[in-house]
Design an enzyme around this catalytic site. Structure first.
Site, PDB file in Angstrom:
ATOM      1  N   HIS A 257       0.869  -1.191   0.000  1.00 49.91           N
ATOM      2  CA  HIS A 257       0.000   0.000   0.000  1.00 49.91           C
ATOM      3  C   HIS A 257       0.901   1.235   0.000  1.00 49.91           C
ATOM      4  O   HIS A 257       1.587   1.472  -0.975  1.00 49.91           O
ATOM      5  CB  HIS A 257      -0.934  -0.080   1.212  1.00 49.91           C
TER       6      HIS A 257
ATOM      7  N   HIS B 199      -2.675  -2.339  -9.756  1.00 48.82           N
ATOM      8  CA  HIS B 199      -3.643  -1.717  -8.853  1.00 48.82           C
ATOM      9  C   HIS B 199      -4.907  -2.570  -8.796  1.00 48.82           C
ATOM     10  O   HIS B 199      -5.309  -3.163  -9.794  1.00 48.82           O
ATOM     11  CB  HIS B 199      -4.019  -0.312  -9.356  1.00 48.82           C
TER      12      HIS B 199
ATOM     13  N   ASP C  82       2.583   5.215  -6.881  1.00 53.40           N
ATOM     14  CA  ASP C  82       3.853   5.038  -6.158  1.00 53.40           C
ATOM     15  C   ASP C  82       5.058   4.870  -7.066  1.00 53.40           C
ATOM     16  O   ASP C  82       6.192   4.830  -6.583  1.00 53.40           O
ATOM     17  CB  ASP C  82       3.733   3.818  -5.238  1.00 53.40           C
TER      18      ASP C  82
HETATM   19  C1  SDX Z   1      -1.576   2.033  -3.451  1.00 50.34           C
HETATM   20  O1  SDX Z   1      -6.264   0.661  -3.222  1.00 50.34           O
HETATM   21  C2  SDX Z   1      -5.790   1.850  -3.469  1.00 50.34           C
HETATM   22  O2  SDX Z   1      -6.461   2.748  -3.948  1.00 50.34           O
HETATM   23  C3  SDX Z   1      -4.346   2.039  -3.086  1.00 50.34           C
HETATM   24  C4  SDX Z   1      -3.696   3.338  -3.500  1.00 50.34           C
HETATM   25  C5  SDX Z   1      -4.280   4.498  -2.780  1.00 50.34           C
HETATM   26  O3  SDX Z   1      -4.190   5.628  -3.303  1.00 50.34           O
HETATM   27  O4  SDX Z   1      -4.738   4.314  -1.627  1.00 50.34           O
HETATM   28  O5  SDX Z   1      -3.866   3.530  -4.903  1.00 50.34           O
HETATM   29  C6  SDX Z   1      -2.209   3.344  -3.191  1.00 50.34           C
HETATM   30  O6  SDX Z   1      -1.512   1.230  -2.573  1.00 50.34           O
HETATM   31  C7  SDX Z   1      -1.084   1.736  -4.850  1.00 50.34           C
HETATM   32  C8  SDX Z   1      -0.526   0.286  -4.988  1.00 50.34           C
HETATM   33  C9  SDX Z   1       0.887   0.280  -4.422  1.00 50.34           C
HETATM   34  N1  SDX Z   1       1.410  -1.078  -4.363  1.00 50.34           N
HETATM   35  C10 SDX Z   1       2.324  -1.531  -5.218  1.00 50.34           C
HETATM   36  O7  SDX Z   1       2.742  -0.881  -6.175  1.00 50.34           O
HETATM   37  C11 SDX Z   1       2.851  -2.929  -4.906  1.00 50.34           C
HETATM   38  C12 SDX Z   1       2.954  -3.711  -6.203  1.00 50.34           C
HETATM   39  N2  SDX Z   1       1.597  -3.905  -6.726  1.00 50.34           N
HETATM   40  C13 SDX Z   1       0.914  -5.054  -6.237  1.00 50.34           C
HETATM   41  O8  SDX Z   1       1.381  -5.879  -5.293  1.00 50.34           O
HETATM   42  C14 SDX Z   1      -0.520  -5.218  -6.699  1.00 50.34           C
HETATM   43  O9  SDX Z   1      -0.633  -4.766  -7.976  1.00 50.34           O
HETATM   44  C15 SDX Z   1      -1.558  -4.577  -5.804  1.00 50.34           C
HETATM   45  C16 SDX Z   1      -1.412  -4.991  -4.400  1.00 50.34           C
HETATM   46  C17 SDX Z   1      -1.456  -3.097  -5.905  1.00 50.34           C
HETATM   47  C18 SDX Z   1      -2.933  -5.013  -6.338  1.00 50.34           C
HETATM   48  O10 SDX Z   1      -2.969  -6.366  -6.230  1.00 50.34           O
HETATM   49  P1  SDX Z   1      -4.314  -7.212  -6.536  1.00 50.34           P
HETATM   50  O11 SDX Z   1      -5.370  -6.369  -7.111  1.00 50.34           O
HETATM   51  O12 SDX Z   1      -4.642  -7.975  -5.311  1.00 50.34           O
HETATM   52  O13 SDX Z   1      -3.847  -8.113  -7.688  1.00 50.34           O
HETATM   53  P2  SDX Z   1      -3.196  -9.525  -7.466  1.00 50.34           P
HETATM   54  O14 SDX Z   1      -2.166  -9.447  -6.361  1.00 50.34           O
HETATM   55  O15 SDX Z   1      -4.294 -10.507  -7.342  1.00 50.34           O
HETATM   56  O16 SDX Z   1      -2.395  -9.731  -8.842  1.00 50.34           O
HETATM   57  C19 SDX Z   1      -3.086 -10.165 -10.006  1.00 50.34           C
HETATM   58  C20 SDX Z   1      -1.993 -10.742 -10.883  1.00 50.34           C
HETATM   59  C21 SDX Z   1      -1.124 -11.768 -10.155  1.00 50.34           C
HETATM   60  O17 SDX Z   1      -0.569 -12.627 -11.143  1.00 50.34           O
HETATM   61  P3  SDX Z   1      -1.259 -14.084 -11.376  1.00 50.34           P
HETATM   62  O18 SDX Z   1      -1.434 -14.702  -9.993  1.00 50.34           O
HETATM   63  O19 SDX Z   1      -2.572 -13.756 -12.029  1.00 50.34           O
HETATM   64  O20 SDX Z   1      -0.290 -14.812 -12.258  1.00 50.34           O
HETATM   65  O21 SDX Z   1      -1.085  -9.699 -11.276  1.00 50.34           O
HETATM   66  C22 SDX Z   1       0.205  -9.965 -10.725  1.00 50.34           C
HETATM   67  C23 SDX Z   1       0.011 -10.953  -9.601  1.00 50.34           C
HETATM   68  O22 SDX Z   1       1.200 -11.723  -9.417  1.00 50.34           O
HETATM   69  N3  SDX Z   1       0.702  -8.676 -10.232  1.00 50.34           N
HETATM   70  C24 SDX Z   1       1.944  -8.263 -10.406  1.00 50.34           C
HETATM   71  C25 SDX Z   1       1.973  -6.992  -9.827  1.00 50.34           C
HETATM   72  N4  SDX Z   1       0.775  -6.688  -9.306  1.00 50.34           N
HETATM   73  C26 SDX Z   1      -0.016  -7.755  -9.568  1.00 50.34           C
HETATM   74  N5  SDX Z   1       3.017  -8.830 -11.012  1.00 50.34           N
HETATM   75  C27 SDX Z   1       4.149  -8.106 -11.004  1.00 50.34           C
HETATM   76  N6  SDX Z   1       4.260  -6.861 -10.463  1.00 50.34           N
HETATM   77  C28 SDX Z   1       3.194  -6.282  -9.873  1.00 50.34           C
HETATM   78  N7  SDX Z   1       3.311  -5.077  -9.341  1.00 50.34           N
END
Ligand code: SDX
Length: 443
Positions: A268, A307, A363
């Protein structure tokens, strides 16, 4: 003639049910009538991490994840970033309308004159280790503020609520700056009421021996825009914590501390710090293909990418990317930007990321700007918290004023042990080996 209803048939009983569809949702409680017998509890929904569950009705922030749209009270984020100030946006989020000149002057006065914290809070900060993470210090000291304002417990008194909201928006920068100065072994700098919200924060961070700190106007403006971009984001993890903890009717300082704790997480608000560490680990544009290959192989994530809601480019990331160059003109270029730009280019051409609709989020570029401003990485989530405090409080107030809301208490699916008796220790297996916890079988 089409009706706003959903007809479901329970094949276990052959019965059909017509459920109202309102605002694109069905009420979970409308499923409870679907039972197989009189003593059946009735159907619930199962939605781990609430991926498809609306927890509230809100009128604060609108996001269209597919189109990459973000609006605060209906106004597009890029317009607010270009034309408004953070305190103007904080007012908009809390009150629902842009302030008149008189309203804004009064709001700015209220915030400006609540920036000081009790000396005991500053002394509390002294108790942290020299290398304590500033987000841990912020979370702790925001919670501690609840012990200085016992009047804050009357969460149903509108005037008291507004006073606490002013205090929290005003004091977050002070606590953040005190945490930064503690880490640097520097004396705290007290607020300068002659400066803007962002300018005062920069002074509390960076003032040294000079008589009065003069913020760099480009940096001051960029910081104010970054606070706007982070101000709210509908029901994200930390806002969900604010609403959930606040639903117990605890004071807003304790609820804000819970929101800070949620934001601290690397998935997050901690992602901006992790994104910089990732760019530093990559080190050069030549290393990007190898890094991407590892991510696609499941070794870690592209921090600052992806996201839960945006399946398109995060509109905030677009503004931040442009803002970065304005800051670089003022303080010098952060070389990591070249790696970030190339990493984005390569990722957005790669099927793995395209198929999963992974784009840069807020981010991905913010840390590059903060670092160029001279801030250490562990301060990045702290800056996120300063901006988000207005959104958390607006959402907290909306929750308290929503007649449909009450204390948050989800249900569960129980798959644990059935009824069994206590076994006296003398009768337990003497060759006792700790059994691994039984995995929760996902239905
Ligand atoms: C913020 O919610 C909000 O609004 C948050 C925010 C706010 O203003 O409050 O916008 C701020 O928190 C932004 C997000 C910051 N976090 C990151 O950048 C961390 C990296 N991103 C992730 O871990 C991920 O994308 C999330 C946590 C942000 C979202 O995850 P989800 O929606 O739960 O998606 P998921 O984990 O189920 O992933 C779906 C697929 C998976 O692959 P498969 O299992 O389908 O093979 O996408 C892949 C994940 O492995 N994936 C990524 C990835 N994010 C998801 N693969 C590589 N790099 C990534 N960043």
């Amino acid at each position: 003639m089409a009706k706003d209803t959903l007809t479901v048939t329970d094949n276990r009983t052959g019965k059909s049910y017509e459920l109202p569809v309102t605002n694109g949702t069905v009420r979970a409680m409308d499923l409870r009538q679907i039972r197989t017998s009189e003593d059946d509890f009735g159907l619930m929904t199962y939605d781990p991490a609430f991926t498809n569950t609306a927890s509230c009705v809100s009128r604060i922030t609108f996001i269209d994840g597919d189109k990459g749209i973000l609006r605060y009270r209906g106004i597009p984020i890029d317009e607010l970033a270009e034309k408004a100030t953070y305190l103007e946006v904080a007012y908009l989020l809390i009150h629902g309308e842009l302030p008149t000149r008189t309203e804004l002057d009064s709001f700015v006065h209220n915030i400006t004159f609540h920036t000081m914290v009790h000396e005991n809070i500053r002394e509390l900060m002294d108790g942290f280790r020299y290398d304590a993470h500033p987000m841990g210090m912020l979370t702790s000291t925001v919670a501690a503020l609840s012990t200085f304002y016992p009047d804050a417990t009357d969460v149903h008194d509108a005037d008291s609520r507004m006073l606490q909201m002013h205090r929290i928006v005003a004091k977050m920068p002070t606590l953040a700056a005190f945490a930064y100065r503690h880490r640097r072994g520097l004396p705290c700098v007290y607020p300068d009421n002659e400066l803007s919200f962002a300018g005062n924060f920069l002074a509390m961070l960076f003032k040294m021996a000079e008589r009065r700190y003069q913020p760099n106007p480009a940096v001051e403006k960029a910081l104010d825009v970054l606070f706007i971009l982070h101000a709210d984001h509908e029901q994200n993890c930390s806002t969900n914590a604010m609403r959930g903890v606040g639903s117990s009717q605890v004071d807003p300082y304790s609820a804000t501390a819970a929101a800070c704790a949620a934001l601290y997480g690397p998935l997050h608000g901690g992602a901006n710090e992790q994104a910089i560490r990732m760019l530093q680990e990559i080190g050069s544009v030549n290393n990007i293909p190898e890094f991407i290959k590892k991510v696609k192989g499941g070794e870690g994530r592209l921090m600052g990418f992806g996201h839960r809601v945006y399946k398109n480019y995060d509109p905030r990331a677009k503004v931040i990317k442009k803002l970065a160059y304005e800051v670089f003109d003022a303080v010098g270029k952060n070389p990591l930007i070249d790696i970030a730009i190339e990493l984005e280019r390569i990722a957005l051409e790669d099927e793995y990321f395209v198929k999963r609709k992974l784009y840069p989020n807020v981010d991905f570029y913010s840390g590059i700007i903060y670092q160029a401003m001279g801030l250490p990485m562990d301060m990045f989530p702290v800056l996120f918290a300063i901006g988000r405090s207005a959104g958390w409080l607006a959402q907290w107030r909306e929750m308290l004023e929503d007649d449909e809301q009450k204390i948050a208490r989800p249900r569960q699916i129980y798959l644990g042990e059935e009824l069994r008796s206590y076994v006296p220790i003398s009768e337990r297996d003497n060759g006792f080996v700790a059994k691994p916890a039984r995995p929760t079988k996902t239905p």
